[in-house]
Design a protein around this motif. Structure first.
Motif, PDB file in Angstrom:
ATOM      1  N   MET A   1       6.649  13.133   3.567  1.00 35.80           N
ATOM      2  CA  MET A   1       7.103  14.419   4.090  1.00 35.80           C
ATOM      3  C   MET A   1       8.551  14.264   4.535  1.00 35.80           C
ATOM      4  N   GLU A   2       9.412  15.172   4.072  1.00 33.17           N
ATOM      5  CA  GLU A   2      10.846  15.033   4.299  1.00 33.17           C
ATOM      6  C   GLU A   2      11.306  15.682   5.596  1.00 33.17           C
ATOM      7  N   ILE A   9       7.863  11.025   7.182  1.00 35.92           N
ATOM      8  CA  ILE A   9       6.515  10.465   7.335  1.00 35.92           C
ATOM      9  C   ILE A   9       5.979  10.247   5.929  1.00 35.92           C
ATOM     10  N   ALA A  10       5.578   9.027   5.610  1.00 46.26           N
ATOM     11  CA  ALA A  10       5.241   8.725   4.220  1.00 46.26           C
ATOM     12  C   ALA A  10       3.996   7.869   4.107  1.00 46.26           C
ATOM     13  N   ALA A  11       3.396   7.935   2.926  1.00 47.70           N
ATOM     14  CA  ALA A  11       2.299   7.053   2.544  1.00 47.70           C
ATOM     15  C   ALA A  11       2.708   6.367   1.244  1.00 47.70           C
ATOM     16  N   ILE A  12       2.511   5.069   1.171  1.00 48.92           N
ATOM     17  CA  ILE A  12       2.890   4.307  -0.014  1.00 48.92           C
ATOM     18  C   ILE A  12       1.648   3.631  -0.575  1.00 48.92           C
ATOM     19  N   LEU A  13       1.379   3.882  -1.846  1.00 46.63           N
ATOM     20  CA  LEU A  13       0.297   3.202  -2.560  1.00 46.63           C
ATOM     21  C   LEU A  13       0.956   2.296  -3.580  1.00 46.63           C
ATOM     22  N   THR A  94       8.106  15.180  -1.122  1.00 49.20           N
ATOM     23  CA  THR A  94       8.523  14.496  -2.343  1.00 49.20           C
ATOM     24  C   THR A  94       7.432  13.529  -2.784  1.00 49.20           C
ATOM     25  N   ILE A  95       7.132  13.527  -4.077  1.00 47.77           N
ATOM     26  CA  ILE A  95       6.238  12.543  -4.686  1.00 47.77           C
ATOM     27  C   ILE A  95       7.101  11.651  -5.566  1.00 47.77           C
ATOM     28  N   GLU A 109      -1.120   8.531 -12.572  1.00 43.54           N
ATOM     29  CA  GLU A 109      -1.289   9.951 -12.850  1.00 43.54           C
ATOM     30  C   GLU A 109      -1.475  10.702 -11.541  1.00 43.54           C
ATOM     31  N   LEU A 110      -0.699  11.768 -11.363  1.00 44.48           N
ATOM     32  CA  LEU A 110      -0.837  12.645 -10.202  1.00 44.48           C
ATOM     33  C   LEU A 110      -1.481  13.935 -10.673  1.00 44.48           C
ATOM     34  N   THR A 111      -2.655  14.248 -10.124  1.00 43.18           N
ATOM     35  CA  THR A 111      -3.371  15.419 -10.618  1.00 43.18           C
ATOM     36  C   THR A 111      -2.977  16.689  -9.879  1.00 43.18           C
TER      37      THR A 111
END
Length: 196
Positions: A1-2, A9-13, A94-95, A109-111
Motif C-alpha cells: 500500500m503506497e 505497508i507491504a507484504a512480500i512473497l 502497487t503489485i 500469476e495474479l488472479t
C-alpha cells in the motif's frame, strides 16, 4: 500500500533459491527512499499448495497481515501496532512481480485484487461488501466465516455470538437481511442433529 508514491505497508512473497521449494512471506513497513523494516517473516511449509491469498488490513494503529491457502486448510496471520501507522495516508496500491538478476522469470500469476476503504470520516459512496458471484460460508460449528473459500477474520469480529447460534427442536426461522438495492443472495442451509 503506497504513501505518496512510496511503499508504506507491504507484504512480500518470495522464493530466494532456485534449488529449493521453500517460500517466505514477509510483513514490511517502510518507504522506497528510506530503510525498509521487515517486521516478521513466515516460512511457508511445503504442505501448502501454490494458490494463496495475501491480505493487509489496517484498523487504527494496528496492521494485520494474513496469508491463506485457497480452498485449503492452512492459514497464518500476524498483527503489529505502531503509532505512526494510523496516521499514514494510503494513496494507492502497487503489485510488483519481479525476478532476480539474470535468472529465469518466475511463474507467478495474479488472479485478482480487492481494495476496500473502511472507517472513512466522510462517505460519499458505500461499496458493496461482496461482489457478484462471491460465495460466503458461515460455519457455526468451527466458528469461521469464509469468502470464496478463504477465512475472513474481519467479518467474524462484527458482533458474532457463536455459542448462541443453534437450532431448537421444532420449527426454526432463519432470516438473511440484505440491502433492498442489492441483488438478493441465494441461501443454502446445511445442518445436522447433535446430542448432548
Amino acid at each position: 500500500m503506497e504513501n505518496d508514491g512510496k511503499s508504506g505497508i507491504a507484504a512480500i512473497l518470495r522464493d530466494s533459491l532456485d534449488t529449493s521449494a521453500n517460500r517466505t512471506f514477509e510483513c514490511v513497513v517502510g518507504t522506497l527512499s528510506d530503510t525498509v523494516h521487515p517486521l516478521k517473516s513466515y516460512a511457508i511449509p511445503s504442505s501448502w499448495k501454490t494458490f494463496v491469498e495475501a491480505k493487509i488490513t489496517r484498523k487504527g494503529n494496528t496492521i494485520t497481515w494474513q496469508l491463506d491457502e485457497i480452498n485449503g486448510k492452512h492459514s497464518w496471520h500476524w498483527s503489529t501496532t505502531m503509532a505512526e501507522l494510523g496516521a499514514m495516508e494510503i494513496t494507492g496500491v502497487t503489485i510488483w512481480p519481479q525476478k532476480y538478476s539474470n535468472n529465469a522469470d518466475l511463474d507467478i500469476e495474479l488472479t485478482d485484487t480487492k481494495f476496500t476503504w473502511e472507517n472513512e470520516t466522510t462517505v460519499t459512496d458505500i461499496p458493496n461488501l461482496f461482489a457478484d458471484g462471491d460465495v460466503v460460508t458461515i460455519d457455526t460449528q468451527n466458528k469461521k466465516i469464509l469468502v470464496n473459500g478463504v477465512e475472513d477474520r474481519g467479518l467474524q469480529e462484527i458482533g458474532n455470538h457463536w455459542d448462541d447460534f443453534y437450532l431448537t427442536p421444532g420449527n426454526n426461522t432463519i432470516t438473511v437481511d440484505g440491502s433492498s438495492w442489492a441483488t438478493q443472495p441465494t441461501i443454502t442451509v446445511n445442518y445436522q442433529e447433535a446430542y448432548v
